[in-house]
Write an enzyme that holds these catalytic residues in place. Structure first.
Site, PDB file in Angstrom:
ATOM      1  N   LYS A   1      -5.905 -10.472  -6.633  1.00 15.67           N
ATOM      2  CA  LYS A   1      -5.046  -9.911  -7.675  1.00 15.67           C
ATOM      3  C   LYS A   1      -3.983  -9.070  -6.987  1.00 15.67           C
ATOM      4  O   LYS A   1      -4.244  -7.946  -6.561  1.00 15.67           O
ATOM      5  CB  LYS A   1      -5.839  -9.026  -8.645  1.00 15.67           C
ATOM      6  CG  LYS A   1      -4.964  -8.607  -9.829  1.00 15.67           C
ATOM      7  CD  LYS A   1      -5.501  -7.421 -10.586  1.00 15.67           C
ATOM      8  CE  LYS A   1      -4.936  -6.120 -10.099  1.00 15.67           C
ATOM      9  NZ  LYS A   1      -3.480  -5.961 -10.209  1.00 15.67           N
TER      10      LYS A   1
ATOM     11  N   GLU B   1       0.672  -5.950  -9.947  1.00 16.01           N
ATOM     12  CA  GLU B   1       1.469  -6.499 -11.057  1.00 16.01           C
ATOM     13  C   GLU B   1       2.938  -6.106 -10.916  1.00 16.01           C
ATOM     14  O   GLU B   1       3.788  -6.575 -11.646  1.00 16.01           O
ATOM     15  CB  GLU B   1       0.898  -6.047 -12.405  1.00 16.01           C
ATOM     16  CG  GLU B   1       0.993  -4.556 -12.716  1.00 16.01           C
ATOM     17  CD  GLU B   1      -0.116  -3.720 -12.055  1.00 16.01           C
ATOM     18  OE1 GLU B   1      -0.834  -4.248 -11.177  1.00 16.01           O
ATOM     19  OE2 GLU B   1      -0.234  -2.529 -12.412  1.00 16.01           O
ATOM     20  N   ARG B   2       3.223  -5.205  -9.937  1.00 14.78           N
ATOM     21  CA  ARG B   2       4.612  -4.786  -9.763  1.00 14.78           C
ATOM     22  C   ARG B   2       5.330  -5.570  -8.679  1.00 14.78           C
ATOM     23  O   ARG B   2       6.555  -5.553  -8.601  1.00 14.78           O
ATOM     24  CB  ARG B   2       4.662  -3.281  -9.460  1.00 14.78           C
ATOM     25  CG  ARG B   2       4.208  -2.476 -10.675  1.00 14.78           C
ATOM     26  CD  ARG B   2       4.306  -1.009 -10.463  1.00 14.78           C
ATOM     27  NE  ARG B   2       3.198  -0.482  -9.692  1.00 14.78           N
ATOM     28  CZ  ARG B   2       3.022   0.804  -9.425  1.00 14.78           C
ATOM     29  NH1 ARG B   2       3.903   1.677  -9.866  1.00 14.78           N
ATOM     30  NH2 ARG B   2       2.004   1.219  -8.729  1.00 14.78           N
TER      31      ARG B   2
ATOM     32  N   PHE C   1       1.252  -2.094  -4.594  1.00 15.55           N
ATOM     33  CA  PHE C   1       2.626  -2.611  -4.614  1.00 15.55           C
ATOM     34  C   PHE C   1       3.362  -2.414  -3.293  1.00 15.55           C
ATOM     35  O   PHE C   1       4.372  -3.056  -3.040  1.00 15.55           O
ATOM     36  CB  PHE C   1       3.430  -1.918  -5.738  1.00 15.55           C
ATOM     37  CG  PHE C   1       3.909  -0.533  -5.362  1.00 15.55           C
ATOM     38  CD1 PHE C   1       5.093  -0.357  -4.644  1.00 15.55           C
ATOM     39  CD2 PHE C   1       3.190   0.609  -5.689  1.00 15.55           C
ATOM     40  CE1 PHE C   1       5.535   0.916  -4.271  1.00 15.55           C
ATOM     41  CE2 PHE C   1       3.618   1.881  -5.327  1.00 15.55           C
ATOM     42  CZ  PHE C   1       4.793   2.027  -4.613  1.00 15.55           C
TER      43      PHE C   1
ATOM     44  N   GLU D   1      -0.261  13.625  -3.087  1.00 12.35           N
ATOM     45  CA  GLU D   1       0.456  12.518  -2.432  1.00 12.35           C
ATOM     46  C   GLU D   1       1.686  12.248  -3.295  1.00 12.35           C
ATOM     47  O   GLU D   1       1.560  11.870  -4.467  1.00 12.35           O
ATOM     48  CB  GLU D   1      -0.437  11.272  -2.374  1.00 12.35           C
ATOM     49  CG  GLU D   1       0.256  10.090  -1.718  1.00 12.35           C
ATOM     50  CD  GLU D   1      -0.597   8.827  -1.695  1.00 12.35           C
ATOM     51  OE1 GLU D   1      -1.301   8.558  -2.685  1.00 12.35           O
ATOM     52  OE2 GLU D   1      -0.540   8.092  -0.692  1.00 12.35           O
TER      53      GLU D   1
ATOM     54  N   CYS E   1       1.450   4.119   3.010  1.00 10.79           N
ATOM     55  CA  CYS E   1       0.231   4.944   3.036  1.00 10.79           C
ATOM     56  C   CYS E   1       0.133   5.706   4.343  1.00 10.79           C
ATOM     57  O   CYS E   1      -0.630   6.654   4.455  1.00 10.79           O
ATOM     58  CB  CYS E   1      -1.005   4.074   2.846  1.00 10.79           C
ATOM     59  SG  CYS E   1      -1.172   2.866   4.147  1.00 10.79           S
TER      60      CYS E   1
HETATM   61  P1  NAD Z   1      -2.581   1.656  -7.704  1.00 11.07           P
HETATM   62  O1  NAD Z   1      -3.908   2.281  -7.522  1.00 11.07           O
HETATM   63  O2  NAD Z   1      -1.762   2.062  -8.866  1.00 11.07           O
HETATM   64  O3  NAD Z   1      -2.746   0.064  -7.820  1.00 11.07           O
HETATM   65  C1  NAD Z   1      -3.493  -0.653  -6.875  1.00 11.07           C
HETATM   66  C2  NAD Z   1      -4.166  -1.823  -7.583  1.00 11.07           C
HETATM   67  O4  NAD Z   1      -5.151  -1.336  -8.496  1.00 11.07           O
HETATM   68  C3  NAD Z   1      -3.201  -2.660  -8.391  1.00 11.07           C
HETATM   69  O5  NAD Z   1      -3.516  -4.011  -8.221  1.00 11.07           O
HETATM   70  C4  NAD Z   1      -3.425  -2.193  -9.822  1.00 11.07           C
HETATM   71  O6  NAD Z   1      -3.210  -3.209 -10.767  1.00 11.07           O
HETATM   72  C5  NAD Z   1      -4.869  -1.765  -9.827  1.00 11.07           C
HETATM   73  N1  NAD Z   1      -5.138  -0.608 -10.690  1.00 11.07           N
HETATM   74  C6  NAD Z   1      -4.334   0.458 -10.891  1.00 11.07           C
HETATM   75  N2  NAD Z   1      -4.939   1.350 -11.704  1.00 11.07           N
HETATM   76  C7  NAD Z   1      -6.134   0.826 -12.025  1.00 11.07           C
HETATM   77  C8  NAD Z   1      -7.238   1.300 -12.802  1.00 11.07           C
HETATM   78  N3  NAD Z   1      -7.203   2.483 -13.413  1.00 11.07           N
HETATM   79  N4  NAD Z   1      -8.327   0.497 -12.913  1.00 11.07           N
HETATM   80  C9  NAD Z   1      -8.376  -0.686 -12.282  1.00 11.07           C
HETATM   81  N5  NAD Z   1      -7.361  -1.172 -11.538  1.00 11.07           N
HETATM   82  C10 NAD Z   1      -6.257  -0.423 -11.383  1.00 11.07           C
HETATM   83  O7  NAD Z   1      -1.787   1.853  -6.329  1.00 11.07           O
HETATM   84  P2  NAD Z   1      -0.270   1.497  -6.056  1.00 11.07           P
HETATM   85  O8  NAD Z   1       0.587   2.475  -6.785  1.00 11.07           O
HETATM   86  O9  NAD Z   1      -0.016   0.047  -6.269  1.00 11.07           O
HETATM   87  O10 NAD Z   1      -0.184   1.774  -4.484  1.00 11.07           O
HETATM   88  C11 NAD Z   1       0.086   3.040  -3.948  1.00 11.07           C
HETATM   89  C12 NAD Z   1      -1.170   3.739  -3.501  1.00 11.07           C
HETATM   90  O11 NAD Z   1      -1.882   2.904  -2.571  1.00 11.07           O
HETATM   91  C13 NAD Z   1      -0.911   5.041  -2.751  1.00 11.07           C
HETATM   92  O12 NAD Z   1      -1.837   5.998  -3.173  1.00 11.07           O
HETATM   93  C14 NAD Z   1      -1.125   4.671  -1.294  1.00 11.07           C
HETATM   94  O13 NAD Z   1      -1.516   5.732  -0.460  1.00 11.07           O
HETATM   95  C15 NAD Z   1      -2.233   3.676  -1.432  1.00 11.07           C
HETATM   96  N6  NAD Z   1      -2.316   2.816  -0.265  1.00 11.07           N
HETATM   97  C16 NAD Z   1      -3.321   3.057   0.610  1.00 11.07           C
HETATM   98  C17 NAD Z   1      -3.415   2.294   1.756  1.00 11.07           C
HETATM   99  C18 NAD Z   1      -4.506   2.550   2.740  1.00 11.07           C
HETATM  100  O14 NAD Z   1      -4.747   1.694   3.573  1.00 11.07           O
HETATM  101  N7  NAD Z   1      -5.192   3.682   2.672  1.00 11.07           N
HETATM  102  C19 NAD Z   1      -2.479   1.275   2.010  1.00 11.07           C
HETATM  103  C20 NAD Z   1      -1.469   1.056   1.080  1.00 11.07           C
HETATM  104  C21 NAD Z   1      -1.396   1.836  -0.058  1.00 11.07           C
END
Ligand code: NAD
Length: 521
Positions: A195, A198-199, A171, A406, A303
């Site tokens: 994909k 969803e937020r 998101f 985090e 991130c």
């Molecule tokens: P998230 O893991 O909740 O969601 C990311 C994606 O995965 C979404 O599309 C979501 O629908 C899907 N998802 C979530 N839980 C899932 C599951 N159990 N099984 C399958 N799919 C699932 O992450 P977020 O809250 O949207 O984003 C924040 C996180 O992303 C932080 O931890 C941040 O550090 C990380 N991030 C990392 C980078 C990087 O380059 N390292 C860049 C941006 C964000």
């Protein structure tokens, strides 16, 4: 609430919560270059995090819709991979032009769904535009190598596209992260099903439309919605050959492991805990401005946000009160208000969790130097938003929740050490290795730090060292799973596979080679 004048007239997506409040927009899917209303019976609310008003809804795409998107991408691949590289390059040029034209519109939608400030949302879009600009150089970047290896015999190595790429996005960067892959997928001759989170799916929807307008044939770019069900459909479908994931640890590890087990390429960028080191010889105010911007910008939901400050020795320890004094001046408020420095957190749950961790810091023996829990935006209309003011925790150490987890909120945890070696040891012991930076005037200290630190993206007097797309976004240890990183040369390698072709063409001789059953020597 809004003090921003938008340079946009397009209205296919809501760009203000006042207009969208009473009639949530139903986010369509995008398949074969068409926006399609979903038949789903399951819809998730998208909230404006500064008010928690519902602004739109996003479906869990149905099994039939997921099948239709993957089939569209798979069918399009056969023709698309044969299009000339010049044509694909021309489309990339057009995408850059259209992204720039829609810059404000994209940024406004990011503010609405994600909450960051408009200026910061423009940066989110720009970082993505820069990947599209890099993709325009594909005619140089994708060149193979060839060599005459024997008389009349030549070997050439080329790279070919791999097929349908599934992209799963978080998101926090609704435009930049879809754009980390989309332009490169297009120019390398692959097709994709995306994909978005969803937020905050709106920016990715606009980007998909832009790709179609720029000339991508139907099926090259497709976009579906949802949560685990959609991710599992990507993982289990053999037509999807590679998955790009950016997000949290739980999903990223699962997607990497399951994808690999099923024979797919996966690049998975995960969580972070980024440390900034400040040495006594650093310029005090430069450091203070840098740490405050990097810790509290985007409400800490980057991130690459700095979430831990490591002061080395006594002098920088004395600067901490001035860090707090300046941090306390940041205004929290709507991202549409130009006077806001920080927007809200993405959800009430994220706010509750951040507050719990702040409370745990005190009970675990750390000190709350600046407590943002009671800071409220000035406008009453924002009373129900997920706001948290800048928070600074001192006297922290490993083993405390505020250090180990985090937090993804405007919370800066401070640890003091005596030497640079200790700082490096601390950082290398943290499980994450996404980003880090050092502030110093000593070239020797900077060199020692950059050589000995095990972190993917390292800054010297640069607080958030995100590499431009001509390089690759790196990550070490628990922050990255995979072999080839996003964008840059590594991104192109990830999206292509090598082919070595050896040819023998003799013009002048009629000699027929005798049959041989042994390898030529
Ligand atoms: P998230 O893991 O909740 O969601 C990311 C994606 O995965 C979404 O599309 C979501 O629908 C899907 N998802 C979530 N839980 C899932 C599951 N159990 N099984 C399958 N799919 C699932 O992450 P977020 O809250 O949207 O984003 C924040 C996180 O992303 C932080 O931890 C941040 O550090 C990380 N991030 C990392 C980078 C990087 O380059 N390292 C860049 C941006 C964000």
């Amino acid at each position: 609430l809004s003090t921003i004048k938008l340079n946009t007239t397009t209205t296919s997506y809501p760009t203000s919560h006042t207009s969208a409040k009473d009639k949530p927009y139903l986010t369509p899917t995008f398949i074969n270059n068409k926006l399609l209303k979903s038949d789903s019976s399951e819809w998730f609310d998208i909230h404006d995090p500064s008010t928690n008003h519902v602004v739109s809804k996003v479906p869990q795409s149905t099994a039939a819709e997921l099948e239709s998107a993957i089939a569209a991408a798979d069918e399009a691949f056969e023709l698309w991979k044969q299009t000339s590289i010049i044509k694909r390059q021309q489309i990339a040029f057009k995408i850059v032009e259209l992204l720039r034209k829609n810059w404000d519109r994209l940024a406004a939608l990011i503010v609405l769904e994600q909450g960051k400030t408009f200026a910061d949302a423009k940066g989110d879009v720009l970082r993505g535009i820069q990947v599209a600009e890099f993709a325009c150089g594909i005619t140089s970047e994708l060149q193979g190598v060839s060599l005459e290896v024997a008389q009349d015999m030549e070997t050439k190595m080329i790279r070919e596209p791999i097929g349908v790429i599934g992209s799963i996005c978080p998101f926090n960067f609704p435009a930049m992260i879809p754009l980390w892959t989309i332009p490169l997928v297009i120019v390398t001759g692959n097709t994709t099903v995306i994909k978005p989170s969803e937020r905050a799916p709106g920016a990715a929807m606009i980007i998909a439309e832009i790709c179609a307008e720029a000339g991508c044939p139907p099926g090259v770019i497709n976009l579906v919605h949802g949560k685990h069900q959609t991710v599992n459909a990507f993982l289990e479908d053999p037509r999807i050959k590679a998955i790009t994931f950016v997000g949290g640890d739980k999903a990223g590890k699962y997607i990497y492991e399951r994808g690999h087990a099923l024979g797919k390429r996966v690049q998975s960028n995960l969580g972070a805990k980024n440390h900034m080191v400040v040495l006594p010889d650093a310029d005090k105010q430069t450091f203070i401005n840098a740490v405050n911007g990097a810790a509290f910008g985007a409400a800490g939901q980057r991130c690459m946000a700095i979430s831990v400050l490591v002061t080395v020795g006594d002098k920088p320890k004395e600067w901490i009160k001035d860090v707090a004094k300046d941090a306390a001046k940041f205004r929290i408020g709507s991202g549409f208000d130009t006077s806001s420095d920080l927007g809200p957190l993405i959800s009430p749950q994220a706010l509750v969790r951040a507050k719990e961790i702040i409370a745990s810091a005190e009970t675990e023996g750390a000190t709350l130097l600046l407590d943002g829990r009671d800071q409220k935006p000035e406008q009453a209309a924002l009373a129900k938003g997920n706001f948290l003011g800048p928070t600074i925790i001192t006297n922290a150490k490993p083993g405390m929740r505020c250090y180990d987890e985090e937090i993804f909120a405007p919370v800066l945890t401070i640890v003091n050490v005596d030497t640079l070696e200790e700082a490096i040891k601390l950082i290398n012991s943290c499980r994450y290795g996404n980003g880090t930076s050092i502030f110093t005037k000593s070239g020797a200290a900077a060199q020692f730090f950059t050589k000995n630190i095990d972190v993917g993206n390292v800054g010297v007097n640069v607080p958030i060292p995100v590499p431009l797309p001509l390089f690759s976004f790196s990550g070490s240890r628990a922050s990255f799973m995979g072999d080839l990183n996003f964008y840059g040369k590594a991104g192109i390698m990830f999206l292509t596979k090598p082919k070595a072709i050896t040819s023998l063409w003799s013009f002048s001789t009629d000699e027929i080679l005798a049959p041989s059953t042994s390898m030529p020597i």
